[in-house]
Design an enzyme around this catalytic site. Structure first.
Site, PDB file in Angstrom:
ATOM      1  N   CYS A  38      42.867  40.203  44.536  1.00 31.59           N
ATOM      2  CA  CYS A  38      42.491  41.584  44.846  1.00 31.59           C
ATOM      3  C   CYS A  38      40.990  41.731  45.037  1.00 31.59           C
ATOM      4  O   CYS A  38      40.496  42.844  45.253  1.00 31.59           O
ATOM      5  CB  CYS A  38      42.969  42.526  43.745  1.00 31.59           C
ATOM      6  SG  CYS A  38      44.703  43.027  43.913  1.00 31.59           S
ATOM      7  N   PHE A  39      40.235  40.639  44.922  1.00 29.73           N
ATOM      8  CA  PHE A  39      38.820  40.588  45.297  1.00 29.73           C
ATOM      9  C   PHE A  39      37.963  41.571  44.495  1.00 29.73           C
ATOM     10  O   PHE A  39      37.036  42.169  45.020  1.00 29.73           O
ATOM     11  CB  PHE A  39      38.651  40.842  46.797  1.00 29.73           C
ATOM     12  CG  PHE A  39      39.698  40.171  47.621  1.00 29.73           C
ATOM     13  CD1 PHE A  39      39.661  38.792  47.824  1.00 29.73           C
ATOM     14  CD2 PHE A  39      40.770  40.873  48.133  1.00 29.73           C
ATOM     15  CE1 PHE A  39      40.650  38.157  48.542  1.00 29.73           C
ATOM     16  CE2 PHE A  39      41.765  40.241  48.857  1.00 29.73           C
ATOM     17  CZ  PHE A  39      41.710  38.875  49.065  1.00 29.73           C
ATOM     18  N   CYS A  40      38.291  41.742  43.214  1.00 29.58           N
ATOM     19  CA  CYS A  40      37.554  42.672  42.355  1.00 29.58           C
ATOM     20  C   CYS A  40      37.523  44.077  42.960  1.00 29.58           C
ATOM     21  O   CYS A  40      36.520  44.794  42.845  1.00 29.58           O
ATOM     22  CB  CYS A  40      36.134  42.173  42.098  1.00 29.58           C
ATOM     23  SG  CYS A  40      36.063  40.635  41.166  1.00 29.58           S
ATOM     24  N   ASN A  41      38.610  44.468  43.607  1.00 23.81           N
ATOM     25  CA  ASN A  41      38.707  45.811  44.194  1.00 23.81           C
ATOM     26  C   ASN A  41      40.150  46.277  44.048  1.00 23.81           C
ATOM     27  O   ASN A  41      40.924  46.285  45.010  1.00 23.81           O
ATOM     28  CB  ASN A  41      38.284  45.786  45.656  1.00 23.81           C
ATOM     29  CG  ASN A  41      38.111  47.191  46.234  1.00 23.81           C
ATOM     30  OD1 ASN A  41      38.731  48.152  45.770  1.00 23.81           O
ATOM     31  ND2 ASN A  41      37.279  47.311  47.257  1.00 23.81           N
ATOM     32  N   THR A  84      34.815  46.286  41.313  1.00 25.85           N
ATOM     33  CA  THR A  84      34.984  46.437  39.874  1.00 25.85           C
ATOM     34  C   THR A  84      33.687  46.835  39.190  1.00 25.85           C
ATOM     35  O   THR A  84      33.684  47.647  38.255  1.00 25.85           O
ATOM     36  CB  THR A  84      35.483  45.110  39.257  1.00 25.85           C
ATOM     37  OG1 THR A  84      36.725  44.758  39.862  1.00 25.85           O
ATOM     38  CG2 THR A  84      35.662  45.225  37.756  1.00 25.85           C
TER      39      THR A  84
END
Length: 780
Positions: free
Chosen positions: A324-327, A55
């Protein structure tokens, strides 16, 4: 010097700019890069980034947009075709600077993207977009350098943001941007902070920056104490492991072993247990990092929500990342989530970081495990045993993987890692920890005789009756209230009553107090199970709360609100909001500290309503209504159904292979209202209910956590309870429903009584059907 040495380069080629973290380093690049905006005589710049990016990389486009620079997302597959965008040298008549950013290693899947792209893009061999100009490369190395060596002498990216705690776990507030000295003179600086100016005038627009690139961009005082610690961090890392290449081989061996076992796990019907999201087959550490991203499936191939997996993993002391793991880009690509799906999920209430894991049966995210230099083979086995214990029945006593996988040894694995060679035949056994269930002592039941003035009470009841239940549940036996519990001190024992006043925050005095540690953070049974052994009771006549515990003299706390004491502002993760409280004094703090064996204090929510920060606007209630909450997590009330308890009791007793008392099970679920309805789980189909003059809005199901694993009479843990609930409910850990009460029209509280009839209103288009037998899974 030590940082540059770690990355095989020198100060002749690179400069280290310290930042507060990797995100701050990326923001610095976006602000300082020499962008040429649209609308000038020169060709404009482009910011291109791989969609499989964090992100913080994608967020750079917010700055480029403000500079009137176009951002272009590039999919990984498109990069493989980018040679077609090559522009012949004779057509290269522009020096417009462009920036391409990509991760050395995906933080989502662990995929390692070629470091050769750096030179290929800078030379023009690869072109993210077909446009003349000079390309610079930002290599997001935060995930990569935690377990792999990076040689900047060979792979000379222009910008490399890094995070030190991801390398050796400390410090958490320090990162750096490594800048290639060839581009450093081109960077632009607008703001100048303390220490960055060689000279400036306060009365005129005159500023001359320092010559050093690092000093020019390090605004204010850097975290010099943490910077001093970095040398020791790198030295210890080298001493313990032998270097990054050995860490790379070690962590990859663990990941490959775990991946191989996970990918071969099958249910009895042949269906896979997990769905792994990966671009590789984990055969080469040069293209795959020590990250495994997956979702767990049931026997029918349906995804089990990541929030449930996270809860179950916590029972085994395993920490997993979920979501979503900042992705978002990688999440969409691997989970096949379209842009329209993402927008619909947002409209459905799902936001990054929440626990809404399934929408319309489709996952909104996944589960990720990763290995570091301190990870061991035993860690991998512990994780795999967790998967076995939670996905296979107790009768499947042993599952052997010998046919498909042996010990994780490769020629490149460290010889001194003896734990790899200590296990020749891997056989993972699912063990269920049983215990004897203790007897439940008798419960103190409190009856009150307080009532509001009869005339006012009757007028309220009459007003509510006019709006009562338009579409009631069809026929059947009447539903009644069987038990009422309040919890004066959050996470402490229940106080059972037969009738009790209801205020604007729920049951009067319910969760008005909480125990906090010496840092002012709320303590719950998750951290301190012995809280359940503290028994508070309310005496309305004497206006005191009496607190008792075995081995301690009783202590009393006045119910009178004492606002004269100094207010203590505390922020609790449990409450998720800042609440204004006041301290209950040294004597009480000493009592709790002695019993719990740690420094702690008892605090009470402030009665000053203008200071209530914990408010929720609830669906179905008047839009202008602001619901006031006490120190509860989600809602004013929690309701459970005896019929649902009975069905769950059968399931848990069968797994424990020993009888289970209803009283114990009811107390584990820590409800305020217990009802007796004919059908199990029919309460999940209600939109609202009326009990006497009180009208409640159903605001959703209660998703259970590991607190139900704690015996409320002894404080002992048994993870079987949460596992059984998950198995019985079919991929969900929901049990009970949250209620909110319509604000009272009177200043006098109404009364909630055992024996009162419950009148539910069904949700629209709801058909209540008798659930299947306890051996079958119930829908969540």
């Amino acid at each position: 010097f030590r940082i540059l040495q770690h990355f095989h380069t020198t100060s002749e080629d690179y400069t280290v700019i310290f930042t507060s973290g990797c995100t701050a380093a990326l923001k610095l690049v976006a602000e300082a890069f020499p962008w040429i905006p649209e609308g000038t005589k020169q060709p404009s710049s482009r910011f291109c980034y791989l969609t499989d990016s964090h992100t913080s990389v994608v967020g750079m486009r917010g700055i480029t947009a403000s500079r009137n620079v176009l951002s272009v997302p590039v999919k990984p597959k498109e990069m493989l075709l980018s040679e077609k965008n090559w522009i012949p040298a004779e057509e290269q008549n522009s020096m417009t600077p462009h920036l391409f950013s990509y991760p050395a290693q995906s933080n989502f899947s662990g995929t390692k993207y070629p470091l050769s792209w750096i030179q290929d893009i800078k030379s023009g061999k690869l072109c993210p977009v077909k446009i003349p100009g000079k390309w610079f490369v930002l290599l997001d190395a935060a995930s990569y350098v935690s377990s792999s060596p990076l040689d900047l002498g060979v792979h000379q990216a222009d910008f490399i943001p890094i995070s030190f705690y991801k390398i050796f776990g400390f410090p958490t507030g320090l990162g750096a941007l490594l800048v290639n000295n060839r581009i450093a003179p081109l960077l632009r600086k607008t703001y100048f902070g303390g220490g960055t100016a060689a000279a400036y005038l306060a009365g005129q627009d005159f500023y001359f920056p320092k010559k050093s690139i690092a000093e020019r961009f390090e605004d204010g005082t850097v975290s010099f104490l943490d910077i001093i610690a970095l040398k020791h961090g790198f030295d210890v890392l080298e001493k313990l492991t032998g270097g990054m290449e050995k860490i790379k081989q070690h962590t990859f061996a663990l990941a490959r072993y775990t991946y191989t076992v996970l990918s071969t796990l099958k249910y009895a019907n042949g269906a896979p247990v997990v769905r792994i999201y990966s671009d590789t087959d984990f055969s080469n550490p040069d293209v795959q990092g020590p990250i495994i991203n997956f979702n767990i499936l049931d026997e029918n191939g349906v995804v089990i929500g990541f929030s449930q997996v996270e809860k179950m993993a916590s029972l085994y002391n395993i920490h997993v990342r979920t979501g979503c793991f900042c992705n978002t880009g990688a999440c969409q690509m691997h989970l096949d989530i379209s842009d329209e799906d993402m927008q619909r999920n947002l409209q459905a209430g799902h936001v990054c970081g929440d626990d809404i894991d399934l929408i319309d049966g489709r996952p909104t995210g996944s589960v990720r495990i990763s290995f570091g230099y301190m990870s061991s083979f035993e860690d991998a086995q512990t994780f795999l045993k967790f998967i076995l214990a939670t996905r296979f029945s107790k009768s499947d006593t042993e599952i052997s993987f010998q046919s498909s996988v042996t010990k994780p040894t490769t020629e490149s694995v460290l010889d001194d890692h003896s734990f790899f060679s200590s296990t020749k035949n891997l056989s993972l056994r699912a063990r269920i920890s049983d215990r004897e269930l203790g007897k439940n002592p008798s419960v103190t039941v409190k009856t009150i005789d307080w009532q509001p003035p009869e005339s006012e009470s009757e007028s309220i009841r009459a007003a509510v009756s006019e709006a009562a239940v338009p579409t009631c549940r069809r026929g059947g036996k009447p539903i009644t209230v069987t038990n009422i519990y309040l919890y004066p001190i959050k996470s402490c024992s229940a106080f059972e009553v037969t009738e009790w006043p209801v205020g604007n925050q729920g049951l009067l005095y319910d969760r008005n107090w909480m125990v906090v540690n010496q840092n002012g953070v709320c303590m719950t049974q998750k951290q301190e199970p012995r809280l359940c052994l503290i028994n508070p009771s309310i005496d309305l006549k004497q206006k005191i709360m009496v607190i008792q515990a075995e081995g301690m003299d009783p202590i009393s706390v006045s119910l009178e609100e004492n606002t004269g004491k100094e207010a203590v502002i505390c922020e609790s993760k449990v409450c998720s909001h800042r609440v204004k409280t006041y301290d209950c004094g040294e004597e009480t703090a000493g009592w709790f500290s002695v019993f719990l064996g740690r420094p702690c204090r008892l605090i009470r929510q402030s009665p000053d309503k203008k200071n209530y920060a914990q408010r929720k606007n609830t669906k179905g209630l008047t839009s202008a209504t602001s619901i006031s909450l006490s120190l509860v997590n989600e809602a004013q009330y929690l309701l459970i159904n005896v019929a649902s308890i009975l069905q769950l009791k059968e399931h848990i007793s069968a797994r424990l292979e020993e009888p289970l008392e209803m009283e114990e099970l009811i107390r584990r679920f820590r409800a305020n209202i217990v009802i007796s309805a004919p059908e199990s789980f029919e309460e999940e189909e209600w939109a609202e209910i009326s009990i006497g003059a009180l009208r409640f809005q159903v605001v959703g199901p209660c998703s259970r956590c590991q607190i139900i694993c704690i015996d409320q009479q002894s404080g002992e843990r048994n993870k079987e309870f949460l596992q059984s609930l998950s198995a019985a409910r079919g991929r969900k850990t929901n049990f009970g429903i949250y209620l909110m009460n319509q604000p009272l029209c009177s200043s006098f509280p109404d009364i909630l009584s055992v024996g009162s009839q419950v009148l539910p209103v069904l949700k629209e288009n709801t058909e209540i059907q008798r659930p299947t037998s306890s051996e079958e899974k119930c829908s969540g």
